[in-house]
Design a protein around this motif. Sequence first.
Motif, mmCIF file in Angstrom:
data_model
loop_
_atom_site.group_PDB
_atom_site.id
_atom_site.type_symbol
_atom_site.label_atom_id
_atom_site.label_comp_id
_atom_site.label_asym_id
_atom_site.label_seq_id
_atom_site.Cartn_x
_atom_site.Cartn_y
_atom_site.Cartn_z
ATOM 1 N N LEU A 1 0.818 -1.217 0.000
ATOM 2 C CA LEU A 1 0.000 0.000 0.000
ATOM 3 C C LEU A 1 0.849 1.263 0.000
ATOM 4 O O LEU A 1 0.460 2.285 -0.564
ATOM 5 N N ASN A 2 2.005 1.168 0.640
ATOM 6 C CA ASN A 2 2.901 2.318 0.766
ATOM 7 C C ASN A 2 4.337 1.865 0.499
ATOM 8 O O ASN A 2 5.044 1.459 1.428
ATOM 9 N N PRO A 3 4.782 1.890 -0.765
ATOM 10 C CA PRO A 3 6.109 1.380 -1.132
ATOM 11 C C PRO A 3 7.267 2.017 -0.371
ATOM 12 O O PRO A 3 8.363 1.447 -0.325
ATOM 13 N N SER A 4 7.059 3.176 0.235
ATOM 14 C CA SER A 4 8.143 3.832 0.966
ATOM 15 C C SER A 4 8.312 3.279 2.375
ATOM 16 O O SER A 4 9.272 3.624 3.067
ATOM 17 N N TYR A 5 7.398 2.406 2.801
ATOM 18 C CA TYR A 5 7.504 1.832 4.151
ATOM 19 C C TYR A 5 8.751 0.961 4.238
ATOM 20 O O TYR A 5 9.034 0.149 3.354
ATOM 21 N N PHE A 6 9.513 1.099 5.322
ATOM 22 C CA PHE A 6 10.813 0.431 5.450
ATOM 23 C C PHE A 6 10.689 -0.922 6.142
ATOM 24 O O PHE A 6 10.031 -1.050 7.174
ATOM 25 N N ILE A 7 11.347 -1.915 5.539
ATOM 26 C CA ILE A 7 11.501 -3.226 6.165
ATOM 27 C C ILE A 7 12.990 -3.543 6.181
ATOM 28 O O ILE A 7 13.674 -3.401 5.162
ATOM 29 N N SER A 8 13.486 -3.978 7.315
ATOM 30 C CA SER A 8 14.919 -4.227 7.452
ATOM 31 C C SER A 8 15.365 -5.420 6.609
ATOM 32 O O SER A 8 14.567 -6.312 6.280
ATOM 33 N N LYS A 9 16.654 -5.443 6.258
ATOM 34 C CA LYS A 9 17.211 -6.562 5.511
ATOM 35 C C LYS A 9 17.102 -7.855 6.298
ATOM 36 O O LYS A 9 16.904 -8.936 5.723
ATOM 37 N N ASP A 10 17.219 -7.763 7.615
ATOM 38 C CA ASP A 10 17.101 -8.959 8.459
ATOM 39 C C ASP A 10 15.712 -9.572 8.340
ATOM 40 O O ASP A 10 15.565 -10.801 8.232
ATOM 41 N N ASP A 11 14.685 -8.718 8.357
ATOM 42 C CA ASP A 11 13.317 -9.227 8.230
ATOM 43 C C ASP A 11 13.073 -9.812 6.844
ATOM 44 O O ASP A 11 12.377 -10.824 6.702
ATOM 45 N N LEU A 12 13.631 -9.191 5.818
ATOM 46 C CA LEU A 12 13.502 -9.723 4.468
ATOM 47 C C LEU A 12 14.127 -11.111 4.376
ATOM 48 O O LEU A 12 13.563 -12.025 3.746
ATOM 49 N N LYS A 13 15.285 -11.281 5.025
ATOM 50 C CA LYS A 13 15.957 -12.584 5.012
ATOM 51 C C LYS A 13 15.164 -13.621 5.799
ATOM 52 O O LYS A 13 15.055 -14.776 5.382
ATOM 53 N N VAL A 14 14.604 -13.213 6.933
ATOM 54 C CA VAL A 14 13.804 -14.136 7.740
ATOM 55 C C VAL A 14 12.635 -14.677 6.927
ATOM 56 O O VAL A 14 12.364 -15.882 6.909
ATOM 57 N N MET A 15 11.945 -13.776 6.221
ATOM 58 C CA MET A 15 10.793 -14.212 5.422
ATOM 59 C C MET A 15 11.224 -15.089 4.257
ATOM 60 O O MET A 15 10.600 -16.128 3.980
ATOM 61 N N SER A 16 12.283 -14.710 3.556
ATOM 62 C CA SER A 16 12.757 -15.513 2.424
ATOM 63 C C SER A 16 13.167 -16.907 2.872
ATOM 64 O O SER A 16 12.810 -17.913 2.253
ATOM 65 N N ASP A 17 13.924 -16.978 3.976
ATOM 66 C CA ASP A 17 14.366 -18.271 4.506
ATOM 67 C C ASP A 17 13.169 -19.125 4.917
ATOM 68 O O ASP A 17 13.138 -20.340 4.679
ATOM 69 N N TYR A 18 12.196 -18.495 5.528
ATOM 70 C CA TYR A 18 11.001 -19.217 5.977
ATOM 71 C C TYR A 18 10.270 -19.836 4.788
ATOM 72 O O TYR A 18 9.931 -21.028 4.802
ATOM 73 N N LEU A 19 10.049 -19.050 3.735
ATOM 74 C CA LEU A 19 9.306 -19.538 2.571
ATOM 75 C C LEU A 19 10.065 -20.643 1.847
ATOM 76 O O LEU A 19 9.465 -21.599 1.352
ATOM 77 N N LEU A 20 11.385 -20.528 1.795
ATOM 78 C CA LEU A 20 12.194 -21.527 1.106
ATOM 79 C C LEU A 20 12.244 -22.852 1.859
ATOM 80 O O LEU A 20 12.475 -23.903 1.262
ATOM 81 N N GLN A 21 12.010 -22.816 3.165
ATOM 82 C CA GLN A 21 12.140 -24.024 3.987
ATOM 83 C C GLN A 21 10.808 -24.726 4.251
ATOM 84 O O GLN A 21 10.757 -25.711 4.989
#
Length: 288
Positions: free
Chosen positions: A125-145
């Motif tokens: 909804l708001n592309p400028s909203y910030f998500i940390s690299k750590d959270d991005l990695k947590v989600m990617s790792d979760y989906l891959l596993q």
Amino acid sequence: MNDNYGEVFRIIRTSQNLTLKEVSTGIVSLSYLGKFETGKTNITLPTFIKLLDRLNIKMDEFIFFCNSSLYNFDELATNISEAYRGNNVTQLLQLKDSEETLFKSTKRKTHQINSIMIAAAIVDLNPSYFISKDDLKVMSDYLLQIPFWSSYNLFVFGCSHAIISPYLLVTLINEIEKLNSHQMIGFSNPRELIFLFHHAAFTFLRNDNLKQAIKAFDYAKELLKSGFFFEKNRSLFLNGLITILQGNTYEGLKMANEAILVIKTLEVSLADKYVLELKRTLEKIRDL
């Protein structure tokens, strides 16, 4: 694998008065199964199916037990969906903060994943909203596993497209389609997969990947059934965008505007999103 799978497995095992040794013998080591039950390690899908056989439990039954223990997730999912459709970023932030608080107090990974998933919906909804690299990695790792996909996992993935890399999105969409064709996904309603594939198609279109958008759209189209009015209308809108990008602007506009007109009678805020998506698509063809 969801962090509550091991816990639910232990509950079922102990309710049948089975020991770790009785269940693990010939499949995995006793210590490894113990670590799985306490959330310290994961188990592959073929091995897990063998363990479930020892409990005389089918995969869909186990997933049902897991979903029933996901901390009133149905209520959370409803709140997320309503806030997203209503462009209510304030409500999404409140839901995110609540899940973060629960994660800090319980250390359950599900709450962490929920929090990041909600943040992804905010980004959409708001592309400028910030998500940390750590959270991005947590989600990617979760989906891959994820070894098998439940309704919960499908919802998480469906809400997280905005923060997933294009490569990972393609990989996961293709994997889910393959598993679904072999009936290896535990979901209660085709709408869950339709939602996921439609959102993937929107994301692919935004990233100028028309080929993958068409594939995701076609996956969803195969699941459409009579009575799926809302999903069919969303499909009509997506088809309109794809048709425009394929060079038939007149026909595409006709389909997209027809879908928008219907949505306006149901949810005005969602119709506004469709109008924005249509504008983005038209701007793309003007830049070509």
